[in-house]
Design an enzyme around this catalytic site. Structure first.
Site, mmCIF file in Angstrom:
data_model
loop_
_atom_site.group_PDB
_atom_site.id
_atom_site.type_symbol
_atom_site.label_atom_id
_atom_site.label_comp_id
_atom_site.label_asym_id
_atom_site.label_seq_id
_atom_site.Cartn_x
_atom_site.Cartn_y
_atom_site.Cartn_z
ATOM 1 C CB SER A 47 -0.973 -0.020 1.180
ATOM 2 O OG SER A 47 -1.970 0.956 1.018
ATOM 3 C CG ASP A 261 -6.273 -3.488 -3.720
ATOM 4 O OD1 ASP A 261 -7.050 -2.790 -3.057
ATOM 5 O OD2 ASP A 261 -5.036 -3.374 -3.666
ATOM 6 C CG HIS A 302 -5.257 -2.606 -0.075
ATOM 7 N ND1 HIS A 302 -4.628 -2.207 -1.228
ATOM 8 C CD2 HIS A 302 -4.767 -1.825 0.917
ATOM 9 C CE1 HIS A 302 -3.806 -1.212 -0.956
ATOM 10 N NE2 HIS A 302 -3.862 -0.972 0.344
#
Length: 393
Positions: A47, A261, A302
């Protein structure tokens, strides 16, 4: 996010300086303590941590020898605009384009019905969602329908959600969602009563310094302004890896992304990989497979979670670590170490799905993650829940 407007130095720290300074300091501590410098240095993050990894080798190619990045928030200017843009497709709440939360499971079931067996295995996981040409029209409300169906405006909204954001003059802005992650897609940008707070904070506090900014007026021009401003040099979207990957340094990248995601379009990771390949082929003699390998992870959300096998020894890839076996075949980080130090490049990594993503509950199934553009292929023999019965082709 008020610190963004009151502390310009903190914005630079967030953008790149804190990471680089910490790396330099860490190397100094190691050298002073052991009396010699570390032979190699590695990084793994997902991320914004993925963005930091990309930023490191783009700005400071000597910092790391190997970088493992996941779902990187690299093109922040476009990504944060996109997070608001996606919300605009379905707003206002309870309007004609609004898709209620309970409808997303219906949409997800229809996606699986249409596309699950494209890869030859009925397991509820779409290995290659780019091959899934989902037709939401099959859920259109008939004259006698009362629920669990889609109106014309909702179908139009879905088509926009699943397709890239293309602006005037065919300008590519950001990728869309991929079919197969619907269980997560309603949780971030598409079923909230307001846009994603992170994207909103970026524009209200960092870009415009105006908490009265009307997000419903957002256009591509706002993404352009953000990019031109580039506060703290936080955008990590350079495609030039020459210094990092060239003979003088010989750095390596493993890049993974969950194909379900909900936070950052997984298609954006593929877009970045392709842009790097294009730039480097035009401007160097390097072969991308020698320094950069991309691993899409079917069914993963994610950085972790989702319905797919998601434990493979990389940052945040599961709440359960280490994976089933802690070696270069099962760990992205150890695969990176082996690539850098032994010259053995990974073409697949075995991922584990634990029951409820908790290793103490035992293994649910295993599955290989294949290096793009190879795809997971069932051999036709043995359990579909055992990675040994799949190839990468």
């Amino acid at each position: 996010m008020i610190w963004w407007t009151s502390n310009p130095d903190a914005v630079i720290d967030f953008g790149w300086r804190a990471m680089h300074t910490a790396v330099d300091s860490g190397k100094t501590v190691v050298s002073n303590y052991y009396g010699s410098s570390a032979n190699k240095s590695y990084y793994t993050g997902c991320s914004d941590g993925g963005r930091q990894g990309l930023q490191s080798f783009q700005m400071f190619p000597e910092d790391f020898d190997g970088v493992v990045v996941g779902s990187p928030a690299a093109w922040l200017s476009h990504q944060q605009a996109w997070s608001i843009w996606m919300t605009k497709h379905v707003f206002p709440v309870n309007g004609s384009s609004w898709i209620p939360s309970d409808m997303w499971s219906v949409i997800g079931d229809e996606v699986i019905k249409q596309c699950d067996t494209i890869d030859g295995v009925a397991d509820g996981i779409i290995n290659d969602p780019w091959r899934c040409y989902f037709r939401p029209e099959t859920l259109a409300c008939r004259s006698n329908s009362t629920d669990s169906c889609l109106t014309s405006d909702q179908i139009d909204a879905l088509n926009k959600i699943y397709h890239p954001w293309i602006d005037v003059n065919q300008t590519y802005v950001f990728d869309g969602y991929l079919p197969g992650g619907e269980a997560q897609y309603d949780s971030v940008h598409l079923a909230s009563t307001a846009p994603d707070s992170i994207g909103l904070d970026f524009f209200e506090y960092l870009v415009y310094n105006d908490t009265n900014w009307d997000w419903q007026t957002l256009t591509y021009a706002d993404a352009v302004f953000f990019e031109e401003l580039n506060p703290g040099q936080m955008i990590a979207n350079s495609h030039d890896l020459t210094e990092f990957a060239g003979e003088s340094h010989n750095g390596k990248v493993i890049h993974f992304v969950g194909l379900g995601d909900p936070n950052i379009s997984p298609g954006q990771s593929l877009h970045y990989y392709r842009q790097v390949e294009q730039y480097m082929n035009l401007n160097s003699d390097l072969d991308i497979d020698d320094y950069y390998r991309f691993f899409p992870v079917p069914g993963m959300a994610h950085c972790s979670g989702g319905i797919g096998a998601n434990a493979f020894g990389a940052a945040d890839t599961s709440s359960a670590t280490p994976p089933l076996a802690f070696d270069a075949d099962h760990s992205a980080l150890l695969a990176m170490v082996q690539w850098v130090e032994e010259g053995i490049a990974p073409s697949k990594i075995i991922a584990t799905k634990y029951v409820d993503d908790d290793s103490s509950n035992g293994v649910n199934f295993t599955r290989p993650i294949c290096m793009y553009p190879q795809e997971i292929t069932y051999t036709g023999n043995g359990s579909i829940w055992n990675a040994t019965n799949f190839d990468c082709e």
